[in-house]
Design an enzyme around this catalytic site. Structure first.
Site, PDB file in Angstrom:
ATOM      1  N   ASP A 112     -17.209   6.861  -2.228  1.00 52.84           N
ATOM      2  CA  ASP A 112     -15.989   6.775  -1.414  1.00 52.84           C
ATOM      3  C   ASP A 112     -15.832   8.119  -0.704  1.00 52.84           C
ATOM      4  OD1 ASP A 112     -13.602   5.922  -0.304  1.00 52.84           O
ATOM      5  OD2 ASP A 112     -12.436   6.040  -2.149  1.00 52.84           O
ATOM      6  N   ARG A 157       0.886  -1.177   0.000  1.00 54.16           N
ATOM      7  CA  ARG A 157       0.000   0.000   0.000  1.00 54.16           C
ATOM      8  C   ARG A 157       0.913   1.213   0.000  1.00 54.16           C
ATOM      9  NH1 ARG A 157      -5.460   1.268   3.335  1.00 54.16           N
ATOM     10  NH2 ARG A 157      -6.178  -0.144   1.715  1.00 54.16           N
ATOM     11  N   HIS A 198      -7.293   0.847  -6.615  1.00 52.99           N
ATOM     12  CA  HIS A 198      -7.538  -0.045  -5.472  1.00 52.99           C
ATOM     13  C   HIS A 198      -8.207  -1.320  -6.008  1.00 52.99           C
ATOM     14  CE1 HIS A 198      -7.884  -1.366  -1.508  1.00 52.99           C
ATOM     15  NE2 HIS A 198      -8.722  -0.496  -0.993  1.00 52.99           N
ATOM     16  N   ARG A 257     -13.631  -8.837   1.469  1.00 54.16           N
ATOM     17  CA  ARG A 257     -12.213  -8.560   1.225  1.00 54.16           C
ATOM     18  C   ARG A 257     -11.391  -9.804   1.548  1.00 54.16           C
ATOM     19  NH1 ARG A 257     -10.431  -3.337   1.094  1.00 54.16           N
ATOM     20  NH2 ARG A 257      -8.562  -4.379   0.304  1.00 54.16           N
ATOM     21  N   GLN A 308     -10.172  -3.941  -3.731  1.00 54.90           N
ATOM     22  CA  GLN A 308     -11.520  -3.564  -3.290  1.00 54.90           C
ATOM     23  C   GLN A 308     -12.559  -3.932  -4.349  1.00 54.90           C
ATOM     24  OE1 GLN A 308     -12.503  -2.019  -0.219  1.00 54.90           O
ATOM     25  NE2 GLN A 308     -14.468  -2.697  -0.993  1.00 54.90           N
TER      26      GLN A 308
HETATM   27  N1   CP Z   1     -11.361  -0.210   1.976  1.00 51.87           N
HETATM   28  C1   CP Z   1     -10.107  -0.321   2.462  1.00 51.87           C
HETATM   29  O1   CP Z   1      -9.131  -0.496   1.708  1.00 51.87           O
HETATM   30  O2   CP Z   1     -10.029  -0.309   3.817  1.00 51.87           O
HETATM   31  P1   CP Z   1      -8.676  -0.111   4.628  1.00 51.87           P
HETATM   32  O3   CP Z   1      -8.120   1.240   4.287  1.00 51.87           O
HETATM   33  O4   CP Z   1      -9.097  -0.227   6.066  1.00 51.87           O
HETATM   34  O5   CP Z   1      -7.707  -1.202   4.229  1.00 51.87           O
END
Ligand code: CP
Length: 300
Positions: free
Chosen positions: A219, A105, A132, A287, A135
């Site tokens: 989002d 990340r 992302h 997830r 997701q």
């Molecule tokens: N949606 C998501 O990626 O959540 P986190 O930032 O908690 O990993």
């Protein structure tokens, strides 16, 4: 030596493999809930490099690799040499000697691209400023579980044209659904990406975007790294909040998703997560199962 298969965006896997991955995630979930054990990654080690905070992505990867028989090592900038300036390329080469898979990340998508260039093991994008993709896998799994295939359906994305929106544009192409995006003119999605996807269109009118939508998604308005623009963004996104009245303008059987964390009173109304059309907890739980299916695929 065979090049590893990376998952940096949804374009790294063909539609057939993405669809198979979603079905496998549903199968793995059923098997896990029935108490069956699947250990295809016995002895495998996942390194997790996180420059930014995470709850869902981190817990899903750590729990997922453990359920598949492997282990995870969490590396934050503070407790690895990356935080002291060791080059990304060197870290990629070193980890390739020791572990089997890496999830990153990063604030800057180029970081993940640079790492994958030198990595001899698969690299997964655990979220960047550009995309992302993990997701999206959970979102498509959730839609498929609740309503069946998303192929040919209409999705409305309302809010910030940032990483989630960009990933939805790629998803529209790969899973072949119609995507209607509503953002303020000042926060449009990546134009190069958008213009290359026939299935996706943009408007600055949320009501127009949700008309006859089967799925509505949003989002946060201030993603990680943009928090200091909070007040300015509240003004820019005025009129883009998703509430139950906006959902009423969509299809009768519409469902609502949000990748979380959510800011109640900003991108969603205070009560939207409790609306019967909201499926965000199932989405968050998925997830785990979709990331298990992804790790299994990349290490096959
Ligand atoms: N949606 C998501 O990626 O959540 P986190 O930032 O908690 O990993």
């Amino acid at each position: 030596m065979k090049k590893p298969l990376h998952f940096l965006t949804l374009y790294d896997l063909p539609p057939s493999e993405l669809n198979a991955l979603v079905l496998r995630a549903i199968e793995l979930k059923k098997r896990h809930k029935s108490g069956l054990e699947d250990l295809p990654l016995k002895g495998k080690v996942l390194a997790m490099i996180f420059e930014l905070n995470s709850t869902r992505t981190r817990v899903a990867f750590e729990t997922g690799i453990q359920q598949l028989g492997g282990h995870a090592i969490y590396l934050s900038a503070q407790d690895s040499q990356l935080g002291r300036g060791e080059p990304i390329a060197d870290t990629a080469r070193v980890l390739s000697e020791m572990v089997d898979l890496v999830v990153i990340r990063a604030k800057d998508h180029q970081y993940v691209c640079e790492f994958s260039k030198y990595s001899r093991i698969p690299v997964i994008n655990g979220m960047t400023n550009m995309s992302h993709p993990c997701q999206i896998l959970a979102d498509i799994q959730t839609y498929t579980e609740i309503r069946g295939s998303i192929h040919g359906k209409k999705v409305a994305f309302i809010g910030d044209g940032y990483n989630m929106c960009n990933s939805y544009i790629r998803a529209a192409k790969q899973f072949d659904f119609a995507l209607s995006i509503a953002t303020p003119i000042s926060h449009k999605p990546n134009q190069k990406l958008l213009s290359a996807v026939d299935q996706a269109i943009w408007t600055d009118n949320p009501e127009e975007a949700v008309a006859s939508a089967d799925l509505v998604v949003t989002d946060v308005w201030s993603s990680m790294g943009h928090e200091e623009e909070g007040n300015e963004r509240l003004a820019s996104f005025d009129g883009f909040q998703v509430d139950s009245e906006l959902l009423d303008r969509a299809n009768k059987d519409v469902i609502f998703m949000h990748c979380l964390p959510a800011h109640r009173g900003e991108e969603i109304s205070n009560d939207l997560l409790d609306d019967t059309r909201s499926v965000v907890w199932q989405e968050a739980g998925n997830r785990l199962h979709s990331q298990k299916a992804l790790m299994e695929l990349l290490l096959k």
